[in-house]
Write a protein that holds these residues in place. Structure first.
Motif, PDB file in Angstrom:
ATOM      1  N   UNK A  31       0.822  -1.208   0.000  1.00  0.00           N
ATOM      2  CA  UNK A  31       0.000   0.000   0.000  1.00  0.00           C
ATOM      3  C   UNK A  31       0.862   1.266   0.000  1.00  0.00           C
ATOM      4  N   UNK A  32       1.875   1.307   0.851  1.00  0.00           N
ATOM      5  CA  UNK A  32       2.756   2.487   0.899  1.00  0.00           C
ATOM      6  C   UNK A  32       3.532   2.656  -0.406  1.00  0.00           C
ATOM      7  N   UNK A  33       4.011   1.536  -0.959  1.00  0.00           N
ATOM      8  CA  UNK A  33       4.789   1.641  -2.195  1.00  0.00           C
ATOM      9  C   UNK A  33       3.922   2.064  -3.377  1.00  0.00           C
ATOM     10  N   UNK A  34       2.661   1.630  -3.406  1.00  0.00           N
ATOM     11  CA  UNK A  34       1.756   2.076  -4.465  1.00  0.00           C
ATOM     12  C   UNK A  34       1.411   3.548  -4.267  1.00  0.00           C
ATOM     13  N   UNK A  35       1.156   3.941  -3.014  1.00  0.00           N
ATOM     14  CA  UNK A  35       0.767   5.319  -2.695  1.00  0.00           C
ATOM     15  C   UNK A  35       1.834   6.319  -3.137  1.00  0.00           C
ATOM     16  N   UNK A  36       3.097   6.010  -2.862  1.00  0.00           N
ATOM     17  CA  UNK A  36       4.151   6.983  -3.148  1.00  0.00           C
ATOM     18  C   UNK A  36       5.155   6.559  -4.184  1.00  0.00           C
ATOM     19  N   UNK A  63      -6.762   1.101   5.137  1.00  0.00           N
ATOM     20  CA  UNK A  63      -6.741  -0.211   5.799  1.00  0.00           C
ATOM     21  C   UNK A  63      -7.735  -0.180   6.949  1.00  0.00           C
ATOM     22  N   UNK A  64      -7.881  -1.309   7.625  1.00  0.00           N
ATOM     23  CA  UNK A  64      -8.816  -1.352   8.749  1.00  0.00           C
ATOM     24  C   UNK A  64      -8.281  -0.594   9.959  1.00  0.00           C
ATOM     25  N   UNK A  76      -0.193  16.343  -2.804  1.00  0.00           N
ATOM     26  CA  UNK A  76       0.880  16.061  -1.847  1.00  0.00           C
ATOM     27  C   UNK A  76       0.403  15.092  -0.771  1.00  0.00           C
ATOM     28  N   UNK A  77       1.206  14.074  -0.513  1.00  0.00           N
ATOM     29  CA  UNK A  77       0.906  13.125   0.554  1.00  0.00           C
ATOM     30  C   UNK A  77       1.199  13.807   1.877  1.00  0.00           C
ATOM     31  N   UNK A  78       0.189  13.885   2.751  1.00  0.00           N
ATOM     32  CA  UNK A  78       0.318  14.617   4.001  1.00  0.00           C
ATOM     33  C   UNK A  78       0.505  13.733   5.221  1.00  0.00           C
ATOM     34  N   UNK A  79      -0.216  12.620   5.281  1.00  0.00           N
ATOM     35  CA  UNK A  79      -0.104  11.787   6.472  1.00  0.00           C
ATOM     36  C   UNK A  79      -0.735  10.416   6.296  1.00  0.00           C
ATOM     37  N   UNK A  80      -0.349   9.562   7.212  1.00  0.00           N
ATOM     38  CA  UNK A  80      -0.924   8.245   7.455  1.00  0.00           C
ATOM     39  C   UNK A  80      -1.398   8.342   8.898  1.00  0.00           C
ATOM     40  N   UNK A  81      -2.704   8.180   9.140  1.00  0.00           N
ATOM     41  CA  UNK A  81      -3.272   8.409  10.470  1.00  0.00           C
ATOM     42  C   UNK A  81      -3.873   7.130  11.025  1.00  0.00           C
ATOM     43  N   UNK A  82      -3.428   6.746  12.217  1.00  0.00           N
ATOM     44  CA  UNK A  82      -3.963   5.561  12.882  1.00  0.00           C
ATOM     45  C   UNK A  82      -5.352   5.860  13.421  1.00  0.00           C
ATOM     46  N   UNK A  83      -6.301   4.978  13.144  1.00  0.00           N
ATOM     47  CA  UNK A  83      -7.702   5.221  13.507  1.00  0.00           C
ATOM     48  C   UNK A  83      -7.949   5.202  15.009  1.00  0.00           C
ATOM     49  N   UNK A  84      -7.399   4.237  15.723  1.00  0.00           N
ATOM     50  CA  UNK A  84      -7.713   4.123  17.148  1.00  0.00           C
ATOM     51  C   UNK A  84      -7.057   5.199  17.997  1.00  0.00           C
ATOM     52  N   UNK A 136      -5.678  -6.738  17.643  1.00  0.00           N
ATOM     53  CA  UNK A 136      -6.607  -6.325  18.698  1.00  0.00           C
ATOM     54  C   UNK A 136      -6.975  -4.842  18.629  1.00  0.00           C
ATOM     55  N   UNK A 137      -6.456  -4.127  17.635  1.00  0.00           N
ATOM     56  CA  UNK A 137      -6.737  -2.708  17.478  1.00  0.00           C
ATOM     57  C   UNK A 137      -7.758  -2.413  16.365  1.00  0.00           C
ATOM     58  N   UNK A 138      -8.190  -3.477  15.673  1.00  0.00           N
ATOM     59  CA  UNK A 138      -9.097  -3.306  14.540  1.00  0.00           C
ATOM     60  C   UNK A 138     -10.528  -3.341  15.017  1.00  0.00           C
TER      61      UNK A 138
END
Length: 138
Positions: A31-36, A63-64, A76-84, A136-138
């Motif tokens: 996913x990261x390699x496709x994104x950037x 992702x989940x 411009x790619x700004x961030x990857x944000x964790x949901x929990x 356990x974080x999904x």
């Protein structure tokens, strides 16, 4: 911890990150390699991040456990944000004035293509280890 300001290419989104970890990470997942188009070199910025021009940010549920944000105007790619936790991981290249950074961790090391490698000695986590960590974080 470091702090720094950044903006997207067009300047419509401005970022102030107040708690940047100087130990940056590299993610080799598909996913990261496709994104950037390459591995994602990221600084962990926690949740103490301020945005100006938020109306120009588009979110993608990648992702989940995380979403990705980019400028809707210039891409411009700004961030990857964790949901929990709401923690941000941001591209190292956004912050032009950061110094004394150290590559600390490589994620999805088992998905790193054979056509590149790094000489840095870092910790590594495989896809299976990442999936177990987030189970356990999904």
């Amino acid at each position: 911890m470091l702090n720094a300001k950044a903006s997207c290419l067009c300047g419509n989104v401005k970022i102030t990150a107040n708690e940047i970890n100087p130990k940056f990470t590299v993610c080799h997942c598909d996913s990261c390699r496709v994104w950037g188009g390459a591995p994602f070199f990221a600084v962990q910025c926690g949740t103490n991040v301020e945005f100006e021009g938020e109306n120009n940010i588009t979110m993608f549920d990648s992702s989940s456990w995380a979403s990705r944000g980019f400028c809707a105007q210039c891409g411009t790619h700004l961030f990857y944000k964790l949901k929990t936790s709401g923690e941000y991981n941001m591209p190292v290249g956004l912050f032009q004035d950061l110094t004394d950074l150290t590559m600390d961790m490589q994620y999805f090391s088992d998905q790193r293509p054979a056509y590149y490698c790094f000489s840095n000695q870092t910790k590594e986590m495989t896809k299976a280890e990442i999936m177990e960590y987030f189970a356990n974080k999904i």
